[in-house]
Enzyme design. Structure first.
Site, mmCIF file in Angstrom:
data_model
loop_
_atom_site.group_PDB
_atom_site.id
_atom_site.type_symbol
_atom_site.label_atom_id
_atom_site.label_comp_id
_atom_site.label_asym_id
_atom_site.label_seq_id
_atom_site.Cartn_x
_atom_site.Cartn_y
_atom_site.Cartn_z
ATOM 1 N N ASP A 34 26.968 36.509 60.096
ATOM 2 C CA ASP A 34 26.925 35.674 61.436
ATOM 3 C C ASP A 34 25.553 35.416 61.816
ATOM 4 O O ASP A 34 24.817 36.213 61.768
ATOM 5 C CB ASP A 34 27.754 36.966 62.502
ATOM 6 C CG ASP A 34 29.235 37.081 62.427
ATOM 7 O OD1 ASP A 34 30.052 36.014 62.257
ATOM 8 O OD2 ASP A 34 29.641 38.066 62.273
ATOM 9 N N ASP A 169 38.829 35.507 62.337
ATOM 10 C CA ASP A 169 37.204 36.290 62.468
ATOM 11 C C ASP A 169 37.559 36.848 63.759
ATOM 12 O O ASP A 169 37.576 36.110 64.820
ATOM 13 C CB ASP A 169 36.289 35.523 62.282
ATOM 14 C CG ASP A 169 34.882 36.106 62.473
ATOM 15 O OD1 ASP A 169 35.009 37.342 62.465
ATOM 16 O OD2 ASP A 169 34.067 35.494 62.480
HETATM 17 C C1 DX5 Z 1 31.762 37.021 66.378
HETATM 18 C C2 DX5 Z 1 31.542 37.101 64.826
HETATM 19 C C3 DX5 Z 1 32.669 37.894 64.147
HETATM 20 C C4 DX5 Z 1 32.272 39.468 64.508
HETATM 21 C C5 DX5 Z 1 33.329 40.427 64.121
HETATM 22 O O1 DX5 Z 1 31.011 36.195 66.970
HETATM 23 O O2 DX5 Z 1 31.682 35.655 64.512
HETATM 24 O O3 DX5 Z 1 32.216 37.594 62.634
HETATM 25 O O4 DX5 Z 1 31.213 40.047 63.995
HETATM 26 O O5 DX5 Z 1 33.307 41.522 64.487
HETATM 27 P P1 DX5 Z 1 34.750 42.602 64.745
HETATM 28 O O6 DX5 Z 1 35.166 42.721 63.398
HETATM 29 O O7 DX5 Z 1 34.051 43.821 65.127
HETATM 30 O O8 DX5 Z 1 35.407 41.913 65.700
HETATM 31 ZN ZN ZN Z 2 31.802 35.783 62.211
#
Ligand code: DX5
Ligand code: ZN
Length: 219
Positions: A34, A169
């Site tokens: 990310d 995601d």
């Molecule tokens: C949010 C990111 C995601 C996030 C996912 O902006 O793009 O990839 O890191 O985290 P979890 O799985 O904890 O929701």
């Molecule tokens: Zn992400």
């Protein structure tokens, strides 16, 4: 289509990035990084200055939550997947050129509140987009709650594009993985459900098992 579980890494330093890659590199084939610039979203993470010399055993997808993604992609060379946000596209040909010159491929992410129609121009003909990332939380932070309302988008995309890779995601865990996969997603990115576990390999496995169950139910 094979289901894939992809650990998502949202960190502020290269040291933390490497540490997280090391925790999962033996149990997965790709990792989702990310990247946030504190402009497109109200948070900042590691950026392109940290992406050289990463461990070689996995492939990388970069989830660019940034303005002007082409500038960041140009500095991130290698056979990577660059997932940019449809909401951030100002100059599509510059983005395509940057990805091509960097030696990578392109995917497109879409926020929960953005209508699917916005993607249409980029999925037509040979636009070169092999992956759509459907956000199931507002981008910016990990640890948020999965929004099941985006599954309608996944179903519509899956119906229209049977071979498209559809990644989900945000808020993915064994329970939500099952319904995302049932809706038609074949790639699931997850941060908290994997990295908050003491045993990341079993966490990946648990998400995979329930995603497969969701897939069985969909067919
Ligand atoms: C949010 C990111 C995601 C996030 C996912 O902006 O793009 O990839 O890191 O985290 P979890 O799985 O904890 O929701
Ligand atoms: Zn992400």
């Amino acid at each position: 289509m094979e289901t894939e579980i992809i650990p998502a890494i949202l960190v502020k330093t290269k040291q933390d990035l490497i540490e997280r890659i090391n925790r999962v590199e033996n149990s997965v084939s790709s990792v989702h990084i990310d990247v946030m610039d504190n402009k497109f979203v109200p948070n900042k993470t590691v950026g392109s200055e940290s992406f050289s010399g990463l461990p070689k055993g996995v492939s990388y997808e970069f989830h660019w939550m940034v303005e002007n993604p082409q500038e960041h992609i140009a500095k991130t060379k290698g056979p990577h997947l660059h997932i940019i946000h449809v909401e951030a596209i100002r100059d599509w040909s510059a983005i395509r050129k940057a990805a091509k010159e960097a030696g990578g491929k392109l995917g497109i992410a879409i926020n929960p509140s953005t209508p699917l129609e916005k993607l249409e121009p980029y999925l037509k003909g040979d636009a070169g987009v092999s992956r759509v990332l459907v956000m199931s939380v507002e981008p910016g932070f990990d640890g948020q709650k999965y929004m099941a309302s985006v599954e309608e988008k996944i179903r519509r995309l899956r119906m229209k594009f049977p071979k498209l890779h559809i990644e989900v995601d945000g808020g993915i865990n064994p329970a939500t993985a099952q319904s995302a996969s049932r809706a038609g997603a074949d790639k699931l990115a997850a941060a908290s459900a994997i990295f908050n576990a003491s045993d990341t390999r079993s966490a990946v496995k648990a998400i995979m098992e329930s995603a497969k169950e969701g897939k069985r139910k969909s067919s």
